[in-house]
Write an enzyme that holds these catalytic residues in place. Structure first.
Site, PDB file in Angstrom:
ATOM      1  N   ARG A 105       0.861  -1.185   0.000  1.00  0.00           N
ATOM      2  CA  ARG A 105       0.000   0.000   0.000  1.00  0.00           C
ATOM      3  C   ARG A 105       0.893   1.229   0.000  1.00  0.00           C
ATOM      4  O   ARG A 105       1.713   1.396   0.887  1.00  0.00           O
ATOM      5  CB  ARG A 105      -0.878   0.035   1.253  1.00  0.00           C
ATOM      6  CG  ARG A 105      -1.880  -1.057   1.318  1.00  0.00           C
ATOM      7  CD  ARG A 105      -2.990  -0.755   2.282  1.00  0.00           C
ATOM      8  NE  ARG A 105      -2.545  -0.265   3.581  1.00  0.00           N
ATOM      9  CZ  ARG A 105      -3.375   0.066   4.550  1.00  0.00           C
ATOM     10  NH1 ARG A 105      -4.670  -0.022   4.359  1.00  0.00           N
ATOM     11  NH2 ARG A 105      -2.927   0.497   5.704  1.00  0.00           N
ATOM     12  N   ASP A 201       0.841  -3.625  11.824  1.00  0.00           N
ATOM     13  CA  ASP A 201       1.289  -3.984  10.473  1.00  0.00           C
ATOM     14  C   ASP A 201       1.700  -5.462  10.469  1.00  0.00           C
ATOM     15  O   ASP A 201       2.708  -5.837  11.069  1.00  0.00           O
ATOM     16  CB  ASP A 201       2.467  -3.090  10.072  1.00  0.00           C
ATOM     17  CG  ASP A 201       2.874  -3.325   8.633  1.00  0.00           C
ATOM     18  OD1 ASP A 201       3.147  -4.493   8.269  1.00  0.00           O
ATOM     19  OD2 ASP A 201       2.906  -2.362   7.856  1.00  0.00           O
ATOM     20  N   ASP A 204       5.293  -6.352   9.155  1.00  0.00           N
ATOM     21  CA  ASP A 204       6.362  -5.985  10.097  1.00  0.00           C
ATOM     22  C   ASP A 204       6.379  -6.909  11.301  1.00  0.00           C
ATOM     23  O   ASP A 204       7.444  -7.300  11.782  1.00  0.00           O
ATOM     24  CB  ASP A 204       6.175  -4.532  10.571  1.00  0.00           C
ATOM     25  CG  ASP A 204       6.602  -3.535   9.501  1.00  0.00           C
ATOM     26  OD1 ASP A 204       7.386  -3.912   8.610  1.00  0.00           O
ATOM     27  OD2 ASP A 204       6.141  -2.383   9.554  1.00  0.00           O
TER      28      ASP A 204
HETATM   29  C1  PRP Z   1      -0.886  -5.186   4.218  1.00  0.00           C
HETATM   30  C2  PRP Z   1      -1.639  -6.497   4.253  1.00  0.00           C
HETATM   31  C3  PRP Z   1      -2.497  -6.412   3.026  1.00  0.00           C
HETATM   32  C4  PRP Z   1      -2.800  -4.942   2.950  1.00  0.00           C
HETATM   33  C5  PRP Z   1      -4.213  -4.744   3.452  1.00  0.00           C
HETATM   34  O1  PRP Z   1       0.169  -5.229   3.344  1.00  0.00           O
HETATM   35  O2  PRP Z   1      -0.813  -7.616   4.279  1.00  0.00           O
HETATM   36  O3  PRP Z   1      -1.841  -6.851   1.848  1.00  0.00           O
HETATM   37  O4  PRP Z   1      -1.899  -4.269   3.806  1.00  0.00           O
HETATM   38  O5  PRP Z   1      -4.597  -3.443   3.261  1.00  0.00           O
HETATM   39  P1  PRP Z   1      -5.744  -3.034   2.232  1.00  0.00           P
HETATM   40  O6  PRP Z   1      -6.864  -3.993   2.446  1.00  0.00           O
HETATM   41  O7  PRP Z   1      -6.077  -1.631   2.655  1.00  0.00           O
HETATM   42  O8  PRP Z   1      -5.175  -3.081   0.849  1.00  0.00           O
HETATM   43  P2  PRP Z   1       1.227  -4.018   3.278  1.00  0.00           P
HETATM   44  O9  PRP Z   1       0.843  -3.020   2.244  1.00  0.00           O
HETATM   45  O10 PRP Z   1       1.471  -3.493   4.651  1.00  0.00           O
HETATM   46  O11 PRP Z   1       2.514  -4.727   2.692  1.00  0.00           O
HETATM   47  P3  PRP Z   1       3.453  -5.840   3.400  1.00  0.00           P
HETATM   48  O12 PRP Z   1       2.627  -7.101   3.527  1.00  0.00           O
HETATM   49  O13 PRP Z   1       4.557  -5.980   2.414  1.00  0.00           O
HETATM   50  O14 PRP Z   1       3.896  -5.316   4.729  1.00  0.00           O
HETATM   51  N1  URA Z   2      -2.189  -3.716   6.732  1.00  0.00           N
HETATM   52  C1  URA Z   2      -1.801  -4.207   7.935  1.00  0.00           C
HETATM   53  O1  URA Z   2      -0.789  -4.925   8.023  1.00  0.00           O
HETATM   54  N2  URA Z   2      -2.518  -3.885   9.016  1.00  0.00           N
HETATM   55  C2  URA Z   2      -3.615  -3.115   8.949  1.00  0.00           C
HETATM   56  O2  URA Z   2      -4.243  -2.865   9.997  1.00  0.00           O
HETATM   57  C3  URA Z   2      -3.998  -2.615   7.699  1.00  0.00           C
HETATM   58  C4  URA Z   2      -3.287  -2.950   6.601  1.00  0.00           C
END
Ligand code: PRP
Ligand code: URA
Length: 210
Positions: A105, A201, A204
């Protein structure tokens, strides 16, 4: 709740999700609970798989056995955090092929950006299980499913650990055919589109990057 949306309702799941939520839970325990809940979600989401009867001989008698007879399965984690669920789903479906869709995101626009896609060659012939622990705005899941449908997939389920009502709504509108199975439905999103109360997150916390 709406049609095509299943929510696990079980005291042990509530117990484990509370540990995931806890800011003091470390990556090791976090990973292990994500894997365990993913396995349970995989069972719950596939109650409708087709079976074929065959004869089995037990040490006592002959009886009717059952084997899965429908399409082969494909597991598609949305990177990064979806990776944390792969091993749990593989425990249930060890022969499944695995595709990867990389999505993050954008921190300013909050819109999903796709940076990677590698899917099994015969992906359109498979029952697809998309996995991502967090369904927040639903943008990432919707885009990943758009990508899969563009490749010809027409049987798709989504498994998430925690969902916000906004994400479920968006997915139901964009992809009403997709079955959604979640372990927990939370209150909503905050001003940064994080799930409240959520668990922070997920990427993370799984990989210890913060
Ligand atoms: C997180 C999670 C989803 C997304 C959800 O990923 O794992 O993919 O956010 O959010 P949304 O429904 O608003 O799209 P992130 O973008 O943090 O990436 P990461 O998994 O690489 O940390
Ligand atoms: N992605 C995450 O990892 N956590 C949230 O709460 C929303 C998006």
């Amino acid at each position: 709740m709406q049609e095509h949306v299943k929510i696990l309702d079980h005291p042990v799941i509530k117990h484990k999700i509370s540990i995931l939520r806890d800011i003091n839970t470390g990556s090791n325990e976090f990973r292990s609970i994500i894997k365990e809940i993913a396995m349970i979600l995989a069972y719950e989401a596939t109650k409708d798989l087709e079976l074929e009867e065959y004869e089995v001989e037990t040490p006592i008698a002959k009886t009717t056995g059952y084997k899965l007879s429908g399409k082969k399965l494909g597991i598609v984690p949305i990177l990064r955090a979806g990776l944390g669920m792969v091993d749990g789903v593989l425990e249930v479906f060890p022969a499944a092929k695995i595709g990867h869709i990389g999505m993050y995101r954008d921190e300013e626009t909050l819109m999903p950006v796709e940076y990677y896609s590698k899917l099994p060659l015969d992906v359109e012939k498979r029952d697809i299980i998309v996995i991502d622990p967090m369904l927040a705005t639903g943008g990432s899941a919707c885009d990943a499913i758009d990508n899969l449908k563009a490749k010809g997939c027409n049987s798709i389920r989504l498994l998430s650990i925690i969902a916000a009502p906004e994400g479920i709504e968006k997915l139901r509108e964009a992809h009403p055919d997709v079955e959604i199975t979640v372990a927990q439905l939370d209150e909503g999103l905050n001003e940064n589109s994080y799930i409240v109360p959520g668990l922070g997150d997920a990427g993370d916390r799984l990989f210890g990057t913060k």
